[in-house]
Each structure stands twice: as structure tokens, then as C-alpha cells.
Design an enzyme around this catalytic site. Structure first.
Site, PDB file in Angstrom:
ATOM      1  N   TYR A 193     -13.997  -8.539   1.818  1.00  0.00           N
ATOM      2  CA  TYR A 193     -12.732  -8.919   1.152  1.00  0.00           C
ATOM      3  C   TYR A 193     -11.614  -9.053   2.191  1.00  0.00           C
ATOM      4  O   TYR A 193     -10.898 -10.053   2.238  1.00  0.00           O
ATOM      5  CB  TYR A 193     -12.353  -7.863   0.091  1.00  0.00           C
ATOM      6  N   LYS A 209      -9.166 -12.413   3.743  1.00  0.00           N
ATOM      7  CA  LYS A 209      -7.705 -12.491   3.933  1.00  0.00           C
ATOM      8  C   LYS A 209      -7.402 -12.870   5.380  1.00  0.00           C
ATOM      9  O   LYS A 209      -6.560 -13.727   5.657  1.00  0.00           O
ATOM     10  CB  LYS A 209      -7.042 -11.154   3.580  1.00  0.00           C
ATOM     11  N   SER A 257      -2.709  -9.441   2.714  1.00  0.00           N
ATOM     12  CA  SER A 257      -2.718  -8.029   2.356  1.00  0.00           C
ATOM     13  C   SER A 257      -2.559  -7.171   3.594  1.00  0.00           C
ATOM     14  O   SER A 257      -3.000  -7.540   4.690  1.00  0.00           O
ATOM     15  CB  SER A 257      -4.060  -7.713   1.689  1.00  0.00           C
TER      16      SER A 257
HETATM   17  C1  UD1 Z   1      -7.085  -0.956  -1.559  1.00  0.00           C
HETATM   18  C2  UD1 Z   1      -8.091  -1.626  -0.670  1.00  0.00           C
HETATM   19  C3  UD1 Z   1      -7.398  -2.726   0.098  1.00  0.00           C
HETATM   20  C4  UD1 Z   1      -6.805  -3.741  -0.872  1.00  0.00           C
HETATM   21  C5  UD1 Z   1      -5.903  -3.060  -1.881  1.00  0.00           C
HETATM   22  C6  UD1 Z   1      -5.625  -4.076  -2.977  1.00  0.00           C
HETATM   23  C7  UD1 Z   1      -9.864  -0.024  -0.167  1.00  0.00           C
HETATM   24  C8  UD1 Z   1     -10.508   0.811   0.878  1.00  0.00           C
HETATM   25  N1  UD1 Z   1      -8.731  -0.651   0.186  1.00  0.00           N
HETATM   26  O1  UD1 Z   1      -6.037  -0.422  -0.751  1.00  0.00           O
HETATM   27  O2  UD1 Z   1      -8.310  -3.379   0.960  1.00  0.00           O
HETATM   28  O3  UD1 Z   1      -6.059  -4.712  -0.185  1.00  0.00           O
HETATM   29  O4  UD1 Z   1      -6.541  -1.914  -2.465  1.00  0.00           O
HETATM   30  O5  UD1 Z   1      -4.832  -3.585  -3.952  1.00  0.00           O
HETATM   31  O6  UD1 Z   1     -10.349  -0.130  -1.289  1.00  0.00           O
HETATM   32  N2  UD1 Z   1      -7.127   6.848  -4.410  1.00  0.00           N
HETATM   33  C9  UD1 Z   1      -7.620   8.014  -4.987  1.00  0.00           C
HETATM   34  N3  UD1 Z   1      -8.344   7.905  -6.142  1.00  0.00           N
HETATM   35  C10 UD1 Z   1      -8.606   6.690  -6.739  1.00  0.00           C
HETATM   36  C11 UD1 Z   1      -8.105   5.520  -6.136  1.00  0.00           C
HETATM   37  C12 UD1 Z   1      -7.375   5.640  -4.965  1.00  0.00           C
HETATM   38  O7  UD1 Z   1      -7.405   9.112  -4.471  1.00  0.00           O
HETATM   39  O8  UD1 Z   1      -9.283   6.664  -7.782  1.00  0.00           O
HETATM   40  C13 UD1 Z   1      -6.305   6.971  -3.180  1.00  0.00           C
HETATM   41  C14 UD1 Z   1      -6.882   6.262  -1.983  1.00  0.00           C
HETATM   42  O9  UD1 Z   1      -7.742   7.092  -1.260  1.00  0.00           O
HETATM   43  C15 UD1 Z   1      -5.605   5.907  -1.193  1.00  0.00           C
HETATM   44  C16 UD1 Z   1      -4.566   5.693  -2.300  1.00  0.00           C
HETATM   45  O10 UD1 Z   1      -5.065   6.360  -3.440  1.00  0.00           O
HETATM   46  O11 UD1 Z   1      -5.197   6.977  -0.385  1.00  0.00           O
HETATM   47  C17 UD1 Z   1      -4.339   4.222  -2.647  1.00  0.00           C
HETATM   48  O12 UD1 Z   1      -5.588   3.625  -2.954  1.00  0.00           O
HETATM   49  P1  UD1 Z   1      -5.691   2.141  -3.545  1.00  0.00           P
HETATM   50  O13 UD1 Z   1      -4.783   1.995  -4.701  1.00  0.00           O
HETATM   51  O14 UD1 Z   1      -7.143   1.843  -3.784  1.00  0.00           O
HETATM   52  O15 UD1 Z   1      -5.101   1.232  -2.375  1.00  0.00           O
HETATM   53  P2  UD1 Z   1      -5.564   1.072  -0.844  1.00  0.00           P
HETATM   54  O16 UD1 Z   1      -6.680   1.967  -0.500  1.00  0.00           O
HETATM   55  O17 UD1 Z   1      -4.340   1.184  -0.011  1.00  0.00           O
END
Ligand code: UD1
Length: 348
Positions: free
Chosen positions: A153, A157, A129
Site C-alpha cells: 500500500y 503512494k 500519505s
Molecule cells: C495506518 C497505516 C498507514 C496508513 C494509515 C491510513 C499501518 C501500519 N499504518 O497508519 O500506512 O497510511 O493508517 O489511515 O497500518 N492502534 C491501536 N489499536 C488499533 C488500531 C491502532 O493501538 O486497533 C494504534 C497504532 O498502533 C498506532 C495508532 O493507534 O500507534 C494509530 O494507528 P492507525 O489509526 O492504524 O494509523 P497509523 O498506524 O498511523
């Protein structure tokens, strides 16, 4: 003779899409999955979608920590290679239950590699990842960046990447490809398979899709003060079908070259903000996604996107789809399956 591939975690989101692409490319596929965060219905649908190739798919409900069961499968079948997806992946849960993550992800992987080695199957593709880049010092992330993890997690990885490299250093018959996924989203264009997380989704697009079908009232946007185009986090979203094709390209590399242990990014090389994703999804679905602006989520990074050069050059693979197609297919899946593979009763 078609090559025979074992896919751990093949009933899951990325696994099921990859198994379908494998079957359509003429491979034989055996899935092992403990169905912890996946459904056997996905396996049935993959079989259906594969049409005449569906009969090349076998499924076993097995946990990788059950080494005798794994031994039995390897004793009865010769696999040409393994694609290893199986693992737990919720960051928050890993902080609360680190030993569960180390036990499941690390011990499961060690068992798998030991049994593979004992049976002379030494070709492996592993799901890593972009989380291993931590908060990168710059973007795009290239494969030679230093790696770091900020939660258990992510550490699983990182450790597994290191374990794989050590296994190759000790025995150069191994050929191993570590694929660092950026943010896989979307679904198969048929809308019959897609992502169906347990409980409240941690990731952005599964949450957005549940708001769109009325299962949640609003999306909480984590952070509006990042130094990005609109203040929200920027990520490299990649269509799950493109990602699946990246696995086929990796397999071909294992079969056709003298690769040792190599790492490749699978991303598009493009950064998209949370608000841009929401806008693209609203356009694709015709649904309004109400937003609640909130604080940054602990552990989140500002901007992460991939350098795609190495995969393009060495795997001959490049993502084809853009965010409009990702959102179209995400919505198609959500609209046809508002409760994923289960019914309303199974939803939280
Ligand atoms: C997340 C994990 C990462 C993992 C990946 C797996 C965290 C901190 N990181 O990555 O370790 O490998 O998922 O798929 O959890 N967001 C919102 N509202 C939400 C959800 C997300 O605003 O309800 C935003 C987040 O702040 C971020 C973006 O959307 O800026 C993407 O988030 P997400 O889909 O959770 O992915 P990652 O954070 O990149």
C-alpha cells in the site's frame, strides 16, 4: 464561471468531506467512485448538506481502470482540475494481495493521468500519505525527508508520487500537488457524514467508535513499550474538515501560481498517544472504552508527526481543530450512525 473539479473517490471518507467543502466554496463537483469501500448514501447526504449548492454535484459510479468510461466523461465535460482520492488503503490486505493494490492504485492513476493529459486538463491534487516517511529518523517530518515504504500500500503512494513528478518533468504544463496526510479522524460537525470502513477497522478511531457503540467489546492497544510519554504510539491526528480545507488551499495554489510538482504535509504538528486519544474520546462521549494491552503491530512506527511550516507558508493553510473537537465530532457521527451508512445487518 465557477471552476469545475473532478473528484475520484469522492464518495469515500476524506473525499465526501472535501466535496462538501468544495460545493460550499462555490465549485462545481463531479464525483467518480466505484463504491468499493464507500456508499452512495454519502453522496446524497453531501448534496443535502450543501443546500442551495447541492445541484452543482454530479456522481458517476465508475472504476478508474475502465478507461473508455473515463474518456467519455472527459469528452463531455471540461474539468479545471482533478482531486484524486480513489484507491485501496488497507495495509494488511495489501501485503496479502499486492497485485490488487498495484492494479487498482497504480493502473487507475496512470489511466487518469493519461486521460487528463489527452483532454488538456493538467492540474492535479493527489492523496498521498505520511506512510511514505516510514520510520522517520526524527520528528517533525519535513517534506524533504527521504521517502520509503514498508508495505505494498505504502509503495503505491510512493510510486504514484514519483510518477507525478516524472509527468511534470516531461511536460511542464502540468501543475501537481502531492498532499501527505497524517491521521485524519473526526467527522463533519453535522454528524451526517463520516468514516464507515468495511469489516473490522484497521485504524484507531473507527475501532474506538465501534467499541463505544457496543459493536466491539474492547480496543486492543498495539504496543505499550514505545519510547513515548506513556509507551503507546504517537501520531498526528487531524480533523477531516481541516484536511478537506487543505485541498481547497491546494487547488487555489494550482490556479493562482506557477507551481510545478510540489509536496505538502497536511497535519497539525502535534503528537498524541493512543492512550491520550482514548481519554479524549471517553471525555467527549461519556463512554468507557475497555482496553486490552497487546504486542506492537508489525510495521507500526513509534512517533510520527508533521512539520506544518511549508503548508502554512505556501498554501496559507493551518489546521484549526484540536483533539477534543475531533473526538466530539467523531462521537456525534457514531452516535447518530452507529452502523455507518448501512444497518446492523451490513455490519461484521
Ligand atoms: C495506518 C497505516 C498507514 C496508513 C494509515 C491510513 C499501518 C501500519 N499504518 O497508519 O500506512 O497510511 O493508517 O489511515 O497500518 N492502534 C491501536 N489499536 C488499533 C488500531 C491502532 O493501538 O486497533 C494504534 C497504532 O498502533 C498506532 C495508532 O493507534 O500507534 C494509530 O494507528 P492507525 O489509526 O492504524 O494509523 P497509523 O498506524 O498511523
Amino acid at each position: 464561471m465557477p471552476k469545475n473539479i473532478l473528484i475520484t473517490g469522492g464518495a469515500g471518507y476524506i473525499g465526501s468531506h472535501t466535496v462538501l467543502q468544495l460545493l460550499l466554496c462555490g465549485f462545481k463537483a463531479t464525483i467518480i467512485d466505484n463504491l468499493d469501500n464507500s456508499s452512495e448514501i454519502a453522496v446524497t447526504r453531501v448534496k443535502e448538506l450543501a443546500g442551495q449548492f447541492g445541484s452543482n454535484l454530479i456522481f458517476y459510479k465508475i472504476d478508474l481502470r475502465n478507461k473508455p468510461a473515463l474518456e467519455k466523461i472527459f469528452a463531455s465535460t471540461n474539468f479545471d482540475a482533478v482531486i484524486h482520492f480513489a484507491g485501496l488503503k488497507a495495509v494488511g490486505e495489501s501485503v496479502r494481495k499486492p497485485l490488487l493494490y498495484y492494479n487498482n492504485n497504480i493502473i487507475g492513476t496512470i489511466n487518469l493521468i493519461e486521460v487528463m493529459g489527452a483532454h488538456g486538463c493538467k492540474k492535479l491534487v493527489f492523496s498521498s500519505s505520511a506512510t511514505v516517511y516510514g520510520w522517520p529518523k526524527e520528528v517533525p517530518c519535513t517534506e524533504d525527508f527521504p521517502i520509503a515504504a514498508t508495505n505494498p500500500y505504502g509503495r503505491t503512494k510512493l510510486f504514484i508520487e514519483e510518477i507525478c513528478c516524472d509527468v511534470y518533468r516531461a511536460d511542464s504544463e502540468w501543475k501537481i500537488i502531492l498532499l501527505r496526510y497524517f491521521n485524519p479522524i473526526g467527522a463533519h460537525p453535522s454528524g451526517h457524514i463520516g468514516e464507515d470502513p468495511n469489516g473490522i477497522p484497521n485504524n484507531l478511531m473507527p475501532f474506538v467508535q465501534q467499541v463505544a457503540v457496543g459493536r466491539r467489546p474492547a480496543l486492543t492497544v498495539f504496543g505499550k513499550d514505545y519510547k513515548t510519554k506513556d509507551g503507546t504510539g504517537v501520531r498526528d491526528y487531524i480533523h477531516v474538515v481541516d484536511l478537506s480545507d487543505g485541498h481547497i488551499a491546494a487547488l487555489r495554489k494550482l490556479f493562482d501560481s506557477n507551481i510545478g510538482c510540489e509536496v505538502y504535509n497536511l497535519g497539525t504538528g502535534k503528537g498524541t498517544s493512543v492512550l491520550e486519544m482514548v481519554a479524549a474520546f471517553e471525555k467527549a462521549s461519556g463512554k468507557k472504552i475497555p482496553l486490552v494491552m497487546a504486542e506492537r503491530r508489525p510495521g507500526d512506527t513509534e512517533t510520527v508527526y508533521a512539520s506544518t511550516k511549508k503548508a502554512e507558508l505556501e498554501l496559507n493553510w493551518k489546521a484549526k481543530y484540536g483533539i477534543d473537537e475531533m473526538c466530539r465530532d467523531q462521537w456525534n457521527w457514531a452516535n447518530k450512525n452507529p452502523y455507518g451508512y448501512g444497518g446492523p445487518d451490513s455490519a461484521i
